[in-house]
Design a protein around this motif. Structure first.
Motif, mmCIF file in Angstrom:
data_model
loop_
_atom_site.group_PDB
_atom_site.id
_atom_site.type_symbol
_atom_site.label_atom_id
_atom_site.label_comp_id
_atom_site.label_asym_id
_atom_site.label_seq_id
_atom_site.Cartn_x
_atom_site.Cartn_y
_atom_site.Cartn_z
ATOM 1 N N ALA A 11 33.647 -16.045 -56.934
ATOM 2 C CA ALA A 11 34.911 -15.523 -57.464
ATOM 3 C C ALA A 11 34.792 -14.117 -58.002
ATOM 4 C CB ALA A 11 35.430 -16.450 -58.572
ATOM 5 N N LEU A 12 33.633 -13.782 -58.579
ATOM 6 C CA LEU A 12 33.473 -12.450 -59.174
ATOM 7 C C LEU A 12 33.588 -11.332 -58.154
ATOM 8 C CD1 LEU A 12 30.648 -12.767 -61.802
ATOM 9 C CD2 LEU A 12 32.966 -11.979 -62.165
ATOM 10 N N LEU A 13 33.329 -11.642 -56.887
ATOM 11 C CA LEU A 13 33.354 -10.587 -55.887
ATOM 12 C C LEU A 13 34.721 -9.938 -55.763
ATOM 13 C CD1 LEU A 13 31.149 -12.175 -53.111
ATOM 14 C CD2 LEU A 13 30.709 -10.063 -54.340
ATOM 15 N N THR A 14 35.763 -10.589 -56.306
ATOM 16 C CA THR A 14 37.095 -10.009 -56.218
ATOM 17 C C THR A 14 37.516 -9.343 -57.504
ATOM 18 O OG1 THR A 14 38.093 -12.076 -56.915
ATOM 19 C CG2 THR A 14 37.819 -11.726 -54.570
ATOM 20 N N ALA A 15 36.686 -9.375 -58.526
ATOM 21 C CA ALA A 15 37.081 -8.799 -59.781
ATOM 22 C C ALA A 15 37.245 -7.313 -59.635
ATOM 23 C CB ALA A 15 36.031 -9.101 -60.850
ATOM 24 N N LEU A 16 38.202 -7.234 -60.234
ATOM 25 C CA LEU A 16 38.657 -5.940 -59.961
ATOM 26 C C LEU A 16 38.875 -5.607 -58.749
ATOM 27 C CD1 LEU A 16 37.387 -6.234 -62.753
ATOM 28 C CD2 LEU A 16 39.122 -5.929 -62.434
ATOM 29 N N SER A 17 39.113 -7.124 -60.313
ATOM 30 C CA SER A 17 39.622 -7.417 -59.257
ATOM 31 C C SER A 17 40.237 -7.698 -59.124
ATOM 32 C CB SER A 17 39.953 -8.002 -59.190
ATOM 33 O OG SER A 17 40.746 -8.560 -59.313
ATOM 34 N N LEU A 18 40.106 -5.827 -59.875
ATOM 35 C CA LEU A 18 40.771 -5.999 -59.459
ATOM 36 C C LEU A 18 41.466 -6.046 -58.232
ATOM 37 C CD1 LEU A 18 41.160 -5.537 -60.945
ATOM 38 C CD2 LEU A 18 41.217 -5.622 -61.207
ATOM 39 N N SER A 19 41.950 -6.837 -56.440
ATOM 40 C CA SER A 19 43.233 -6.761 -56.031
ATOM 41 C C SER A 19 43.355 -7.231 -54.774
ATOM 42 C CB SER A 19 43.121 -5.709 -55.750
ATOM 43 O OG SER A 19 43.006 -4.971 -55.110
ATOM 44 N N THR A 69 43.930 -11.946 -55.115
ATOM 45 C CA THR A 69 44.797 -11.128 -55.954
ATOM 46 C C THR A 69 44.266 -11.129 -57.375
ATOM 47 O OG1 THR A 69 46.284 -12.970 -56.462
ATOM 48 C CG2 THR A 69 46.810 -11.631 -54.527
ATOM 49 N N PHE A 70 44.772 -10.214 -58.202
ATOM 50 C CA PHE A 70 44.287 -10.108 -59.566
ATOM 51 C C PHE A 70 45.405 -9.683 -60.505
ATOM 52 C CE2 PHE A 70 44.070 -5.799 -58.045
ATOM 53 C CZ PHE A 70 44.369 -5.019 -59.153
ATOM 54 N N GLN A 71 45.191 -9.983 -61.768
ATOM 55 C CA GLN A 71 46.001 -9.455 -62.870
ATOM 56 C C GLN A 71 45.054 -8.730 -63.811
ATOM 57 O OE1 GLN A 71 47.981 -12.857 -64.521
ATOM 58 N NE2 GLN A 71 49.279 -13.161 -62.732
ATOM 59 N N TRP A 72 45.452 -7.542 -64.228
ATOM 60 C CA TRP A 72 44.586 -6.659 -65.010
ATOM 61 C C TRP A 72 45.317 -6.263 -66.285
ATOM 62 C CZ3 TRP A 72 39.833 -3.989 -64.131
ATOM 63 C CH2 TRP A 72 39.613 -2.878 -64.956
ATOM 64 N N VAL A 81 40.639 -9.588 -66.890
ATOM 65 C CA VAL A 81 40.943 -9.670 -65.463
ATOM 66 C C VAL A 81 41.048 -11.137 -65.077
ATOM 67 C CG1 VAL A 81 40.276 -8.979 -63.146
ATOM 68 C CG2 VAL A 81 39.595 -7.575 -65.105
ATOM 69 N N THR A 82 42.162 -11.504 -64.447
ATOM 70 C CA THR A 82 42.357 -12.848 -63.919
ATOM 71 C C THR A 82 42.346 -12.773 -62.406
ATOM 72 O OG1 THR A 82 43.691 -13.503 -65.828
ATOM 73 C CG2 THR A 82 43.876 -14.858 -63.848
ATOM 74 N N ALA A 92 38.941 -17.436 -61.725
ATOM 75 C CA ALA A 92 38.031 -16.829 -62.690
ATOM 76 C C ALA A 92 38.805 -15.917 -63.629
ATOM 77 C CB ALA A 92 36.940 -16.035 -61.989
ATOM 78 N N VAL A 93 38.303 -15.852 -64.867
ATOM 79 C CA VAL A 93 38.869 -14.949 -65.864
ATOM 80 C C VAL A 93 37.712 -14.181 -66.493
ATOM 81 C CG1 VAL A 93 40.172 -14.741 -68.002
ATOM 82 C CG2 VAL A 93 40.818 -16.481 -66.335
ATOM 83 N N LEU A 94 37.814 -12.853 -66.474
ATOM 84 C CA LEU A 94 36.826 -11.979 -67.093
ATOM 85 C C LEU A 94 37.393 -11.380 -68.369
ATOM 86 C CD1 LEU A 94 35.512 -9.961 -64.035
ATOM 87 C CD2 LEU A 94 34.061 -11.258 -65.595
ATOM 88 N N HIS A 95 36.562 -11.341 -69.413
ATOM 89 C CA HIS A 95 36.932 -10.677 -70.665
ATOM 90 C C HIS A 95 35.784 -9.748 -71.032
ATOM 91 C CE1 HIS A 95 38.716 -9.961 -74.582
ATOM 92 N NE2 HIS A 95 37.559 -10.266 -75.154
ATOM 93 N N VAL A 96 36.078 -8.460 -71.138
ATOM 94 C CA VAL A 96 35.028 -7.457 -71.340
ATOM 95 C C VAL A 96 35.359 -6.605 -72.553
ATOM 96 C CG1 VAL A 96 33.733 -5.566 -70.291
ATOM 97 C CG2 VAL A 96 34.679 -7.375 -68.836
ATOM 98 N N THR A 97 34.404 -6.494 -73.461
ATOM 99 C CA THR A 97 34.498 -5.595 -74.605
ATOM 100 C C THR A 97 33.225 -4.749 -74.631
ATOM 101 O OG1 THR A 97 33.366 -7.014 -76.216
ATOM 102 C CG2 THR A 97 35.718 -7.435 -75.868
ATOM 103 N N PRO A 98 33.175 -3.726 -75.457
ATOM 104 C CA PRO A 98 31.925 -2.954 -75.552
ATOM 105 C C PRO A 98 30.737 -3.782 -76.016
ATOM 106 C CG PRO A 98 33.751 -1.695 -76.462
ATOM 107 C CD PRO A 98 34.272 -3.077 -76.209
ATOM 108 N N GLN A 99 30.982 -4.907 -76.676
ATOM 109 C CA GLN A 99 29.899 -5.719 -77.224
ATOM 110 C C GLN A 99 29.475 -6.874 -76.321
ATOM 111 O OE1 GLN A 99 32.844 -5.130 -79.142
ATOM 112 N NE2 GLN A 99 31.833 -3.254 -79.889
ATOM 113 N N GLN A 100 30.402 -7.375 -75.465
ATOM 114 C CA GLN A 100 30.098 -8.592 -74.722
ATOM 115 C C GLN A 100 31.018 -8.723 -73.508
ATOM 116 O OE1 GLN A 100 31.098 -12.693 -76.242
ATOM 117 N NE2 GLN A 100 28.865 -12.874 -76.406
#
Length: 209
Positions: A11-19, A69-72, A81-82, A92-100
């Protein structure tokens, strides 16, 4: 070349996925039908976008493609990113911050790492350019010389400091006072364990915040 929809493991291969499912290839030009030299719209730290994504990569001499497809959504503090399969399932759902960075796949335990590079490298063998996409989806980048790049229909290609070639193929409205990207192609050689990696994104009109 084989083509298949998202699976949990990939699933990650589409992140960013966004699209909108896409075929990789072609190149941008600054002539022909492109008439406007309008600058890109002003950068926004807070933004919501959606669209489609096609990913093509070469690993061990075998070329494969994935689509979805993706939502950003981004804020100054985080990027979310969904990823959605062609059948409409959230995979898959990605959540990214500067810390984690965290990844939640359907039916799988939550996975976390100190950063997205580590998380995606553990899973895929190469890293997804989420930090870069915060700029690229809006028509901005940091070029190979470390200078700020602002795209326009007449100035539509840049190689970034971290080795990505970003091409703005089409725009939401090429005659608008300010331009907004519509179709973006990203390519990189030697991206981790894959010899070639290409991502093609088609953005829908900006979602109201």
């Amino acid at each position: 070349m084989t083509t298949r929809p998202f699976s949990r493991r990939r699933a990650l291969l589409t992140a960013l996925s966004l699209s909108s499912i896409l075929v990789l290839g072609g190149c941008a030009t600054t002539g022909g039908a492109v008439q406007s030299a309008a600058p890109v719209a002003p950068y926004r730290d807070t933004l919501a976008l959606q669209g489609s994504i096609g990913i093509n990569y070469l690993r061990d001499g075998k070329r494969e493609s994935l689509t979805g497809t993706f939502q950003w959504q981004q804020t100054p503090a985080a990027t979310d990113v969904t990823l959605v399969s062609p059948t409409g399932q959230t995979v898959a759902v990605l959540h990214v911050t500067p810390q984690q960075a965290s990844l939640q796949q359907s039916g799988q335990p939550l996975r976390t790492a100190a950063d997205l590079d580590s998380l995606t490298t553990q899973t895929l063998g190469w890293s997804l350019p989420v930090a870069g996409l915060r700029d690229w989806l809006q028509g901005y980048a940091t070029d190979a010389q470390g200078q700020r790049f602002s795209a326009s229909p007449a100035r539509n290609t840049v190689v970034t400091r971290d080795g990505w070639k970003v091409e703005y193929m089409t725009w939401q409205d090429e005659q608008a006072a300010v331009a907004q990207p519509k179709r973006i192609e990203l390519t990189r050689l030697g991206a981790g364990e894959v010899e070639e990696l290409a991502i093609r994104i088609a953005l829908r009109p900006t979602v109201a915040e």
